[in-house]
Motif scaffolding. Structure first.
Motif, PDB file in Angstrom:
ATOM      1  N   PHE A 157       0.817  -1.212   0.000  1.00  0.00           N
ATOM      2  CA  PHE A 157       0.000   0.000   0.000  1.00  0.00           C
ATOM      3  C   PHE A 157       0.852   1.265   0.000  1.00  0.00           C
ATOM      4  O   PHE A 157       0.338   2.359  -0.242  1.00  0.00           O
ATOM      5  CB  PHE A 157      -0.971   0.011   1.178  1.00  0.00           C
ATOM      6  CG  PHE A 157      -0.307   0.203   2.512  1.00  0.00           C
ATOM      7  CD1 PHE A 157      -0.169   1.479   3.043  1.00  0.00           C
ATOM      8  CD2 PHE A 157       0.159  -0.871   3.236  1.00  0.00           C
ATOM      9  CE1 PHE A 157       0.444   1.662   4.271  1.00  0.00           C
ATOM     10  CE2 PHE A 157       0.767  -0.695   4.459  1.00  0.00           C
ATOM     11  CZ  PHE A 157       0.912   0.576   4.975  1.00  0.00           C
ATOM     12  N   MET A 158       2.151   1.158   0.229  1.00  0.00           N
ATOM     13  CA  MET A 158       3.037   2.318   0.200  1.00  0.00           C
ATOM     14  C   MET A 158       3.445   2.676  -1.232  1.00  0.00           C
ATOM     15  O   MET A 158       4.024   3.719  -1.466  1.00  0.00           O
ATOM     16  CB  MET A 158       4.301   2.058   1.033  1.00  0.00           C
ATOM     17  CG  MET A 158       4.017   1.865   2.511  1.00  0.00           C
ATOM     18  SD  MET A 158       3.324   3.333   3.275  1.00  0.00           S
ATOM     19  CE  MET A 158       4.729   4.405   3.252  1.00  0.00           C
ATOM     20  N   ARG A 159       3.172   1.807  -2.188  1.00  0.00           N
ATOM     21  CA  ARG A 159       3.495   2.048  -3.596  1.00  0.00           C
ATOM     22  C   ARG A 159       2.200   2.292  -4.355  1.00  0.00           C
ATOM     23  O   ARG A 159       1.166   1.737  -4.023  1.00  0.00           O
ATOM     24  CB  ARG A 159       4.210   0.838  -4.213  1.00  0.00           C
ATOM     25  CG  ARG A 159       5.394   0.338  -3.460  1.00  0.00           C
ATOM     26  CD  ARG A 159       6.624   1.196  -3.481  1.00  0.00           C
ATOM     27  NE  ARG A 159       6.931   1.716  -4.797  1.00  0.00           N
ATOM     28  CZ  ARG A 159       7.578   2.862  -4.992  1.00  0.00           C
ATOM     29  NH1 ARG A 159       7.934   3.585  -3.964  1.00  0.00           N
ATOM     30  NH2 ARG A 159       7.843   3.281  -6.191  1.00  0.00           N
ATOM     31  N   GLY A 160       2.285   3.084  -5.381  1.00  0.00           N
ATOM     32  CA  GLY A 160       1.109   3.371  -6.187  1.00  0.00           C
ATOM     33  C   GLY A 160       1.513   3.802  -7.570  1.00  0.00           C
ATOM     34  O   GLY A 160       2.673   3.683  -7.965  1.00  0.00           O
ATOM     35  N   GLY A 161       0.567   4.324  -8.281  1.00  0.00           N
ATOM     36  CA  GLY A 161       0.872   4.773  -9.625  1.00  0.00           C
ATOM     37  C   GLY A 161      -0.280   5.521 -10.225  1.00  0.00           C
ATOM     38  O   GLY A 161      -1.344   5.666  -9.630  1.00  0.00           O
ATOM     39  N   ALA A 162      -0.048   5.995 -11.425  1.00  0.00           N
ATOM     40  CA  ALA A 162      -1.073   6.714 -12.167  1.00  0.00           C
ATOM     41  C   ALA A 162      -0.917   6.393 -13.642  1.00  0.00           C
ATOM     42  O   ALA A 162       0.181   6.153 -14.130  1.00  0.00           O
ATOM     43  CB  ALA A 162      -0.944   8.212 -11.938  1.00  0.00           C
ATOM     44  N   ILE A 163      -2.042   6.371 -14.324  1.00  0.00           N
ATOM     45  CA  ILE A 163      -2.081   6.182 -15.760  1.00  0.00           C
ATOM     46  C   ILE A 163      -2.848   7.369 -16.319  1.00  0.00           C
ATOM     47  O   ILE A 163      -3.972   7.634 -15.907  1.00  0.00           O
ATOM     48  CB  ILE A 163      -2.780   4.862 -16.129  1.00  0.00           C
ATOM     49  CG1 ILE A 163      -2.109   3.683 -15.435  1.00  0.00           C
ATOM     50  CG2 ILE A 163      -2.777   4.655 -17.634  1.00  0.00           C
ATOM     51  CD1 ILE A 163      -2.926   2.424 -15.444  1.00  0.00           C
ATOM     52  N   LEU A 164      -2.216   8.091 -17.234  1.00  0.00           N
ATOM     53  CA  LEU A 164      -2.828   9.285 -17.784  1.00  0.00           C
ATOM     54  C   LEU A 164      -2.897   9.200 -19.297  1.00  0.00           C
ATOM     55  O   LEU A 164      -1.997   8.657 -19.929  1.00  0.00           O
ATOM     56  CB  LEU A 164      -2.018  10.529 -17.415  1.00  0.00           C
ATOM     57  CG  LEU A 164      -1.941  10.925 -15.965  1.00  0.00           C
ATOM     58  CD1 LEU A 164      -0.724  10.314 -15.313  1.00  0.00           C
ATOM     59  CD2 LEU A 164      -1.890  12.412 -15.844  1.00  0.00           C
ATOM     60  N   LEU A 165      -3.941   9.743 -19.854  1.00  0.00           N
ATOM     61  CA  LEU A 165      -4.068   9.920 -21.294  1.00  0.00           C
ATOM     62  C   LEU A 165      -3.937  11.412 -21.547  1.00  0.00           C
ATOM     63  O   LEU A 165      -4.757  12.201 -21.066  1.00  0.00           O
ATOM     64  CB  LEU A 165      -5.409   9.394 -21.801  1.00  0.00           C
ATOM     65  CG  LEU A 165      -5.638   9.446 -23.304  1.00  0.00           C
ATOM     66  CD1 LEU A 165      -4.608   8.599 -24.034  1.00  0.00           C
ATOM     67  CD2 LEU A 165      -7.038   8.980 -23.648  1.00  0.00           C
TER      68      LEU A 165
END
Length: 97
Positions: free
Chosen positions: A44-52
């Motif tokens: 849960f300390m890691r994450g991310g994002a995906i953007l267009l």
């Protein structure tokens, strides 16, 4: 010539990192069409994002380097087109459900 790019970012799951990512894009006047933020299942300390995003290839390279300078960002990759965005968003939706 402007076109769609899929931007995939892996980072710490920090409350301010999404704000910093959006600020980098806004400073360069890049249009964000779609955005998905998520945290990793395992950590849960890691994450991310995906953007267009909609911009030029030169600007996308500059944005990638600017995002990688942020302390919390582990890596940033971009791909031409929007097909990968929809594939990655479908994967994340299946993991949530």
């Amino acid at each position: 010539m402007k076109q769609n790019f899929t931007l995939q970012i892996t980072s710490d799951n920090n409350f301010s990192i999404l704000n910093r990512i959006v600020n980098v894009l806004n400073r360069r006047r890049v249009r964000i069409k779609k955005l998905i933020a998520h945290e990793n299942e395992d950590d849960f300390m890691r994450g991310g994002a995906i953007l267009l995003v909609y911009t030029t290839p030169d600007m996308m390279e500059k944005i990638k380097h600017q995002l990688e300078k942020l302390i919390e960002v582990e890596q940033a990759n971009y791909f031409s087109g929007s097909e990968l965005y929809f594939e990655l968003s479908n994967q994340n939706n299946k993991q949530v459900a």
